[in-house]
Design an enzyme around this catalytic site. Sequence first.
Site, mmCIF file in Angstrom:
data_model
loop_
_atom_site.group_PDB
_atom_site.id
_atom_site.type_symbol
_atom_site.label_atom_id
_atom_site.label_comp_id
_atom_site.label_asym_id
_atom_site.label_seq_id
_atom_site.Cartn_x
_atom_site.Cartn_y
_atom_site.Cartn_z
ATOM 1 N N HIS A 100 51.382 106.513 -22.924
ATOM 2 C CA HIS A 100 51.515 107.079 -24.509
ATOM 3 C C HIS A 100 51.165 108.334 -24.595
ATOM 4 O O HIS A 100 51.613 109.223 -25.375
ATOM 5 C CB HIS A 100 50.705 106.109 -25.340
ATOM 6 C CG HIS A 100 51.132 104.920 -25.250
ATOM 7 N ND1 HIS A 100 50.136 103.637 -25.175
ATOM 8 C CD2 HIS A 100 52.321 103.941 -25.689
ATOM 9 C CE1 HIS A 100 50.606 102.237 -25.169
ATOM 10 N NE2 HIS A 100 51.809 102.418 -25.595
ATOM 11 N N SER A 123 50.783 98.761 -21.751
ATOM 12 C CA SER A 123 49.815 98.002 -22.243
ATOM 13 C C SER A 123 49.421 96.676 -21.800
ATOM 14 O O SER A 123 48.232 96.484 -21.421
ATOM 15 C CB SER A 123 49.854 98.214 -23.842
ATOM 16 O OG SER A 123 49.868 99.551 -24.346
ATOM 17 N N LYS A 171 51.380 90.664 -31.187
ATOM 18 C CA LYS A 171 50.566 91.252 -30.322
ATOM 19 C C LYS A 171 49.017 91.188 -30.884
ATOM 20 O O LYS A 171 48.502 92.192 -30.514
ATOM 21 C CB LYS A 171 51.044 92.674 -29.680
ATOM 22 C CG LYS A 171 52.293 92.579 -29.024
ATOM 23 C CD LYS A 171 52.752 93.929 -28.486
ATOM 24 C CE LYS A 171 53.925 94.045 -27.696
ATOM 25 N NZ LYS A 171 54.140 95.147 -27.097
ATOM 26 N N ARG A 222 61.054 103.796 -20.864
ATOM 27 C CA ARG A 222 60.840 103.659 -19.326
ATOM 28 C C ARG A 222 61.883 103.266 -18.426
ATOM 29 O O ARG A 222 62.226 103.764 -17.323
ATOM 30 C CB ARG A 222 59.579 102.646 -19.221
ATOM 31 C CG ARG A 222 58.071 103.239 -19.474
ATOM 32 C CD ARG A 222 57.241 102.194 -19.914
ATOM 33 N NE ARG A 222 57.673 101.296 -20.944
ATOM 34 C CZ ARG A 222 56.865 100.447 -21.576
ATOM 35 N NH1 ARG A 222 55.769 100.248 -21.198
ATOM 36 N NH2 ARG A 222 57.345 99.631 -22.503
#
Length: 157
Positions: free
Chosen positions: A16, A126, A40, A89
């Site tokens: 990030h 994460s 989340k 990604r």
Amino acid sequence: MRVIFPGSFHPPTMGHIALIRRAARLFDEVIVAVMHNPKKVGRISPQERVDLLRTCLVQEENVRVLSDDGLLAVLCQNQKADAILRGLRTGLDYEYEEPLAISNRVIGAPETVFLVSDPAYRHISSTIVADIAQHGGPIEGFVPSEILARVRSLYAQ
Ligand code: ADP
């Protein structure tokens, strides 16, 4: 141009922060928005995630960090954002992001722009960091050194 970089940041990672630093050189202002994602919910509160991000980004003069529990399209309007920024990604990220970007446009949000991840960080998520930290594993190299101890202690609790 002002962009909003929304995410869960649960926890913030090197991926990030590297992406935000690159964006800060491309855009006049980057607003990092910690969004409350009910899917989340985890152990780090939104305010704590804001504090962690601010610690990492203290030197970036054109980066602001805030949190929001509403709709991203409304936040963009309130913040007068010109674009939404997301990171890519892998192809999996693209599959996930494409319908989101289209839906956001349909409901009146600005365009979504993408930055491709630095190859050095494209393996970092994460979720992986949280898994390692929860089991007391080493997270050096995944999380900026300024917040390493805090992230470790948050997951040790
Ligand atoms: P969300 O739950 O909204 O996907 P994340 O915190 O997981 O939030 O990610 C926020 C944004 O950061 C997403 O655009 C994601 O693709 C991007 N991102 C996450 N990890 C990396 C990384 N290692 N390199 C580049 N971008 C990343």
